[in-house]
Design a protein around this motif. Structure first.
Motif: not given
Length: 437
Positions: A276-304
């Motif tokens: 659910d948090d990953i899905y919300e990243l699509l509309n989050a502010q740039s710089g917000k990220y979610i960590s899995s411990g091994s990887y990070r998914l970062i919102k950066d303007r037009d990309f994850l």
């Protein structure tokens, strides 16, 4: 069952005739039955037994029984004792997970060091059903409902098409002795509760339940394969591979139906759980990220942006005066003497050697860092420079600073410092060339 098993091996695993493999044997009914059947086929195998030291003398008696089984058939037995409880405590995982990790790591070590091709386990049809029901309880995705794989790299499971009833009948008809694990009687573990109280009523109320379940699971496997094909078609439209990892195009993601499900398919192998948090990243502010411990998914303007977590990286290096080439992490830096100021690009910088204080320092940025950007009169915080240049979070993390003393003389690959520009007539010039990899 003998004939059915022989036919199954010939049709599904014909390569075992020419292979050298291990059989995982606990001493219990299923694994002992597997040894008897494989021995009758005159295949080339050895036994691997894990003693997890969880049941005191009973665990040792199991190991003794397996040794005697090997002697009976003149089969080599490898036996390993584990401090399962200590490993579980050290890793912060359950006893069951610890036993699994220890077991399969040891199997892999045996195969690699002694040239065994495969490891056979005695998982059967009821094990598959138990796993299916456990994964339903975990709210698993489709992959968790498709069943225990018949083959997973070196691991083979030739008993999966066979039921516990068939194995019991084979054991009884051949008067085969085996060891009962006392922990199997306890309902402490969810798997045992399902085995004792859930599956028997299902099979009693619907005698064909196991056969129908197998058909249903085959349909699920076909659906999973279709979904994988669909995801592969979308991959090239959504995902771009970079030297930093992967970037997912947000606009392309939003255009496809069932965006959340597509995100899951694309990211399920990177240890994420907060979908659910990953899905919300699509509309989050740039710089917000979610960590899995091994990887990070970062919102950066037009990309994850998907990248590995690299915790513990050393970020500061000293460069002596005699260094002419330096490689670390994601950067190669070359240094050479030149005769004059040449046309330079962002990847190069020229300094008057007489102005530099050695050793130079190559490091990552810190919050309080500032420099005087070339062409400007005043100073500027490096963080503000990053923002103005539209650096992503990953760009910031992967950019290096070259320092002389306490001064930042080059945001490497981007901008030099005005205070260190080369004055006319300077003779001792150093050219720095940086390549990010």
């Amino acid at each position: 069952m003998k004939e059915a098993f022989k036919n199954h091996i010939e049709q599904r695993f014909p390569f075992l005739q020419q292979s050298k493999f291990l059989v995982a044997v606990s001493g219990g009914r299923d694994s002992v039955a597997l040894v008897y059947l494989l021995h009758e086929l005159r295949l080339n195998f050895a036994i691997a037994h894990c003693n997890f030291n969880l049941r005191g003398a009973e665990s040792d008696d199991d190991a003794q029984f397996v040794d005697e089984l090997g002697e009976k058939f003149d089969i080599e037995v490898f036996s390993q004792r584990f401090d399962t409880e200590g490993f579980a405590a050290a890793e912060g995982i359950s006893i069951q997970m610890a036993a699994r990790e220890l077991r399969y790591a040891w199997f892999e070590e045996l195969c690699s060091s002694l040239n065994y091709d495969y490891v056979l386990t005695a998982h059967h049809a009821q094990d598959d059903l138990e796993t299916f029901l456990i994964n339903i309880n975990r709210a698993s995705g489709l992959d968790g409902l498709t069943g225990i794989p018949v083959q997973n790299n070196r691991i083979l499971r030739p008993f999966l098409p066979f039921s516990r009833k068939q194995i019991d009948q084979f054991i009884s008809e051949n008067d085969i002795k085996w060891r009962e694990d006392s922990s199997n009687f306890s309902d402490k573990y969810l798997r045992n509760h399902i085995r004792h109280h859930v599956i028997p009523p299902l099979e009693e109320g619907a005698p064909q339940f196991l056969e129908q379940f197998a058909k249903t699971q085959k349909h699920l496997q076909e659906s999973a394969a279709l979904l994988q094909d669909y995801t592969a078609l979308l991959y090239s439209k959504i995902v771009t591979e970079t030297f930093k990892g992967y970037q997912l195009n947000i606009s392309a993601l939003k255009e496809v139906p069932n965006t959340k499900a597509v995100l899951y398919q694309l990211l399920k192998d990177f240890d994420f759980t907060a979908w659910d948090d990953i899905y919300e990243l699509l509309n989050a502010q740039s710089g917000k990220y979610i960590s899995s411990g091994s990887y990070r998914l970062i919102k950066d303007r037009d990309f994850l942006l998907l990248t590995e977590e690299k915790g513990g990286t050393i970020n500061t290096f000293k460069l002596d005066e005699n260094v002419n080439h330096f490689e670390v992490e994601n950067i190669n830096l070359s240094i050479e003497l030149v005769d004059s100021i040449l046309p330079v690009e962002n990847t190069t910088a020229i300094f008057d050697k007489e102005m530099l204080k050695y050793p130079l320092v190559l490091r990552k940025w810190q919050e309080a860092d500032y420099f005087y950007p070339f062409g400007m009169r005043g100073k500027k915080k490096v963080s503000k420079f990053f923002k103005d240049e539209k650096f992503s979070t990953l760009d910031k993390e992967n950019t290096w600073l070259l320092c002389s003393g306490k001064d930042i003389i080059w945001v490497v690959g981007h901008r030099t410092d005005e205070r260190y520009k080369v004055n006319p007539g300077a003779q001792n010039l150093l050219k720095f060339t940086a390549t990010y990899v």
